[in-house]
Design a protein around this motif. Structure first.
Motif, PDB file in Angstrom:
ATOM      1  N   TYR A 108      -0.432  -2.123  -3.541  1.00  0.00           N
ATOM      2  CA  TYR A 108      -1.464  -1.123  -3.856  1.00  0.00           C
ATOM      3  C   TYR A 108      -2.772  -1.781  -4.254  1.00  0.00           C
ATOM      4  O   TYR A 108      -3.840  -1.284  -3.917  1.00  0.00           O
ATOM      5  N   GLN A 109      -2.676  -2.901  -4.956  1.00  0.00           N
ATOM      6  CA  GLN A 109      -3.891  -3.620  -5.342  1.00  0.00           C
ATOM      7  C   GLN A 109      -4.608  -4.138  -4.097  1.00  0.00           C
ATOM      8  O   GLN A 109      -5.827  -4.017  -3.975  1.00  0.00           O
ATOM      9  N   GLU A 110      -3.861  -4.718  -3.155  1.00  0.00           N
ATOM     10  CA  GLU A 110      -4.472  -5.196  -1.905  1.00  0.00           C
ATOM     11  C   GLU A 110      -5.052  -4.040  -1.113  1.00  0.00           C
ATOM     12  O   GLU A 110      -6.111  -4.167  -0.499  1.00  0.00           O
ATOM     13  N   GLN A 111      -4.359  -2.913  -1.122  1.00  0.00           N
ATOM     14  CA  GLN A 111      -4.840  -1.736  -0.401  1.00  0.00           C
ATOM     15  C   GLN A 111      -6.156  -1.248  -1.006  1.00  0.00           C
ATOM     16  O   GLN A 111      -7.075  -0.885  -0.291  1.00  0.00           O
ATOM     17  N   ARG A 112      -6.258  -1.250  -2.325  1.00  0.00           N
ATOM     18  CA  ARG A 112      -7.470  -0.824  -3.006  1.00  0.00           C
ATOM     19  C   ARG A 112      -8.638  -1.768  -2.747  1.00  0.00           C
ATOM     20  O   ARG A 112      -9.789  -1.373  -2.775  1.00  0.00           O
ATOM     21  N   GLN A 113      -8.325  -3.045  -2.493  1.00  0.00           N
ATOM     22  CA  GLN A 113      -9.372  -4.033  -2.271  1.00  0.00           C
ATOM     23  C   GLN A 113      -9.857  -4.038  -0.825  1.00  0.00           C
ATOM     24  O   GLN A 113     -10.554  -4.945  -0.420  1.00  0.00           O
ATOM     25  N   GLY A 114      -9.450  -3.068  -0.045  1.00  0.00           N
ATOM     26  CA  GLY A 114      -9.993  -2.926   1.290  1.00  0.00           C
ATOM     27  C   GLY A 114      -9.056  -3.221   2.437  1.00  0.00           C
ATOM     28  O   GLY A 114      -9.466  -3.210   3.583  1.00  0.00           O
ATOM     29  N   GLY A 166      -6.852  -1.322   3.529  1.00  0.00           N
ATOM     30  CA  GLY A 166      -6.679  -0.076   4.266  1.00  0.00           C
ATOM     31  C   GLY A 166      -5.256   0.436   4.214  1.00  0.00           C
ATOM     32  O   GLY A 166      -4.986   1.478   3.677  1.00  0.00           O
ATOM     33  N   SER A 167      -4.333  -0.292   4.781  1.00  0.00           N
ATOM     34  CA  SER A 167      -2.934   0.110   4.737  1.00  0.00           C
ATOM     35  C   SER A 167      -2.093  -1.113   4.418  1.00  0.00           C
ATOM     36  O   SER A 167      -2.587  -2.233   4.386  1.00  0.00           O
ATOM     37  N   PHE A 168      -0.829  -0.883   4.207  1.00  0.00           N
ATOM     38  CA  PHE A 168       0.059  -1.996   3.903  1.00  0.00           C
ATOM     39  C   PHE A 168       0.132  -2.922   5.104  1.00  0.00           C
ATOM     40  O   PHE A 168       0.097  -2.481   6.245  1.00  0.00           O
ATOM     41  N   HIS A 169       0.254  -4.211   4.851  1.00  0.00           N
ATOM     42  CA  HIS A 169       0.287  -5.171   5.943  1.00  0.00           C
ATOM     43  C   HIS A 169       1.183  -6.342   5.567  1.00  0.00           C
ATOM     44  O   HIS A 169       1.659  -6.450   4.442  1.00  0.00           O
ATOM     45  N   GLY A 170       1.389  -7.209   6.510  1.00  0.00           N
ATOM     46  CA  GLY A 170       2.152  -8.425   6.264  1.00  0.00           C
ATOM     47  C   GLY A 170       3.623  -8.160   6.018  1.00  0.00           C
ATOM     48  O   GLY A 170       4.176  -7.157   6.445  1.00  0.00           O
ATOM     49  N   TRP A 171       4.258  -9.111   5.323  1.00  0.00           N
ATOM     50  CA  TRP A 171       5.696  -9.022   5.089  1.00  0.00           C
ATOM     51  C   TRP A 171       6.058  -7.777   4.281  1.00  0.00           C
ATOM     52  O   TRP A 171       7.108  -7.180   4.490  1.00  0.00           O
ATOM     53  N   THR A 172       5.198  -7.357   3.358  1.00  0.00           N
ATOM     54  CA  THR A 172       5.487  -6.165   2.560  1.00  0.00           C
ATOM     55  C   THR A 172       5.719  -4.977   3.476  1.00  0.00           C
ATOM     56  O   THR A 172       6.680  -4.235   3.322  1.00  0.00           O
ATOM     57  N   TYR A 173       4.850  -4.787   4.455  1.00  0.00           N
ATOM     58  CA  TYR A 173       5.012  -3.671   5.381  1.00  0.00           C
ATOM     59  C   TYR A 173       6.245  -3.859   6.255  1.00  0.00           C
ATOM     60  O   TYR A 173       7.011  -2.928   6.468  1.00  0.00           O
ATOM     61  N   LEU A 174       6.437  -5.078   6.775  1.00  0.00           N
ATOM     62  CA  LEU A 174       7.586  -5.308   7.655  1.00  0.00           C
ATOM     63  C   LEU A 174       8.899  -5.132   6.907  1.00  0.00           C
ATOM     64  O   LEU A 174       9.869  -4.620   7.453  1.00  0.00           O
ATOM     65  N   ARG A 175       8.940  -5.572   5.667  1.00  0.00           N
ATOM     66  CA  ARG A 175      10.185  -5.519   4.891  1.00  0.00           C
ATOM     67  C   ARG A 175      10.476  -4.122   4.378  1.00  0.00           C
ATOM     68  O   ARG A 175      11.576  -3.632   4.456  1.00  0.00           O
ATOM     69  N   TYR A 176       9.467  -3.460   3.812  1.00  0.00           N
ATOM     70  CA  TYR A 176       9.714  -2.186   3.152  1.00  0.00           C
ATOM     71  C   TYR A 176       9.216  -0.987   3.934  1.00  0.00           C
ATOM     72  O   TYR A 176       9.802   0.071   3.851  1.00  0.00           O
ATOM     73  N   GLY A 177       8.122  -1.128   4.635  1.00  0.00           N
ATOM     74  CA  GLY A 177       7.564   0.001   5.352  1.00  0.00           C
ATOM     75  C   GLY A 177       6.800   0.913   4.422  1.00  0.00           C
ATOM     76  O   GLY A 177       6.684   0.668   3.228  1.00  0.00           O
ATOM     77  N   SER A 178       6.258   1.972   4.978  1.00  0.00           N
ATOM     78  CA  SER A 178       5.511   2.900   4.148  1.00  0.00           C
ATOM     79  C   SER A 178       5.681   4.305   4.687  1.00  0.00           C
ATOM     80  O   SER A 178       6.020   4.517   5.842  1.00  0.00           O
ATOM     81  N   GLU A 179       5.447   5.233   3.803  1.00  0.00           N
ATOM     82  CA  GLU A 179       5.451   6.642   4.174  1.00  0.00           C
ATOM     83  C   GLU A 179       4.106   7.182   3.717  1.00  0.00           C
ATOM     84  O   GLU A 179       3.899   7.451   2.540  1.00  0.00           O
ATOM     85  N   GLY A 180       3.176   7.245   4.650  1.00  0.00           N
ATOM     86  CA  GLY A 180       1.823   7.638   4.293  1.00  0.00           C
ATOM     87  C   GLY A 180       1.186   6.574   3.424  1.00  0.00           C
ATOM     88  O   GLY A 180       1.062   5.430   3.815  1.00  0.00           O
ATOM     89  N   ASN A 181       0.843   6.937   2.196  1.00  0.00           N
ATOM     90  CA  ASN A 181       0.206   6.021   1.252  1.00  0.00           C
ATOM     91  C   ASN A 181       1.188   5.428   0.260  1.00  0.00           C
ATOM     92  O   ASN A 181       0.785   4.904  -0.759  1.00  0.00           O
ATOM     93  N   ALA A 182       2.483   5.549   0.520  1.00  0.00           N
ATOM     94  CA  ALA A 182       3.488   5.119  -0.454  1.00  0.00           C
ATOM     95  C   ALA A 182       4.392   4.050   0.139  1.00  0.00           C
ATOM     96  O   ALA A 182       4.760   4.108   1.307  1.00  0.00           O
ATOM     97  N   VAL A 227       4.886   5.024  -6.015  1.00  0.00           N
ATOM     98  CA  VAL A 227       3.444   5.277  -5.958  1.00  0.00           C
ATOM     99  C   VAL A 227       2.842   5.067  -7.341  1.00  0.00           C
ATOM    100  O   VAL A 227       3.527   5.244  -8.345  1.00  0.00           O
ATOM    101  N   PRO A 228       1.581   4.675  -7.405  1.00  0.00           N
ATOM    102  CA  PRO A 228       0.942   4.520  -8.721  1.00  0.00           C
ATOM    103  C   PRO A 228       0.921   5.848  -9.470  1.00  0.00           C
ATOM    104  O   PRO A 228       0.652   6.898  -8.883  1.00  0.00           O
ATOM    105  N   ALA A 229       1.205   5.804 -10.736  1.00  0.00           N
ATOM    106  CA  ALA A 229       1.242   7.027 -11.545  1.00  0.00           C
ATOM    107  C   ALA A 229      -0.119   7.697 -11.610  1.00  0.00           C
ATOM    108  O   ALA A 229      -0.204   8.916 -11.660  1.00  0.00           O
ATOM    109  N   THR A 230      -1.189   6.921 -11.562  1.00  0.00           N
ATOM    110  CA  THR A 230      -2.528   7.509 -11.633  1.00  0.00           C
ATOM    111  C   THR A 230      -2.853   8.311 -10.391  1.00  0.00           C
ATOM    112  O   THR A 230      -3.581   9.279 -10.466  1.00  0.00           O
ATOM    113  N   GLY A 231      -2.319   7.935  -9.240  1.00  0.00           N
ATOM    114  CA  GLY A 231      -2.593   8.657  -8.007  1.00  0.00           C
ATOM    115  C   GLY A 231      -1.563   9.708  -7.682  1.00  0.00           C
ATOM    116  O   GLY A 231      -1.664  10.402  -6.696  1.00  0.00           O
ATOM    117  N   TRP A 232      -0.547   9.845  -8.519  1.00  0.00           N
ATOM    118  CA  TRP A 232       0.553  10.753  -8.226  1.00  0.00           C
ATOM    119  C   TRP A 232       0.088  12.193  -8.086  1.00  0.00           C
ATOM    120  O   TRP A 232       0.391  12.861  -7.113  1.00  0.00           O
TER     121      TRP A 232
END
Length: 180
Positions: free
Chosen positions: A108-114, A116-132, A170-175
């Protein structure tokens, strides 16, 4: 133990895969040395056909194809996972959930820093559902839902159901604002 516990919005968490039997764990640990490489190679062989089909139908490459390729690798049971699943010490599962929360927070920190979406091993390993970030049931099989909620909330995250695919963190602040 793995009943219908709910998230802050009242929807039940996707149940974990449940503890694996010791016999099943030993059988998988032995067979994975054959199955995972064969499955990976088989997917590697069909990858060009899937990619070509993807490019011909909508004219762009979809990263989901790479997730299909790496799915066998995510089933790998290494020494740490073997010890976690073999034992009955809940502290190992708590530590693992804390690591998953750290991965989610970093993504989420990387996503906030620009990014855009999840990338790299995090995305390949876990995947995402929308913004989560999506966590598979096999990654929290030793934790009851109340522990998942407690650990996630202590890290500033909220766990919610990701349907049959697991839970999302998901971050609690954006929930309340943009993730419902």
């Amino acid at each position: 133990m793995y009943g219908q516990h709910t998230t802050p919005t009242g929807t039940p968490l996707t149940p974990s895969a449940g503890p694996r039997s010791k016999t099943g764990l030993i059988i998988w640990f032995v067979l994975q040395w054959i199955w995972v490489p064969l499955s990976f190679l088989g997917r590697l062989v069909i990858l060009p056909f899937i990619t070509a089909s993807d490019l011909l139908t909508d004219g762009r490459f979809d990263a989901e194809v790479l997730r299909v390729l790496f799915r066998p690798v995510t089933r790998w049971v290494g020494p740490a996972r073997f010890a976690r699943e073999w034992g009955t010490d809940p502290r190992r599962w708590d530590a693992h959930m804390n690591r998953l929360c750290d991965v989610a927070l970093k993504a989420y920190q990387e996503q906030r820093q620009g990014a855009g979406s999840f990338h790299g091993w995090t995305y390949l390993r876990y995947g995402s559902e929308g913004n989560a970030l999506l966590i598979s049931p096999k990654d929290y099989r030793g934790l009851p839902p109340e522990r998942i909620h407690a650990i996630a909330s202590s890290r500033g995250l909220v766990a919610r159901s990701g349907g049959p695919f697991g839970i999302t963190l998901v971050p609690a602040t954006g929930w309340r604002s943009n993730l419902l």
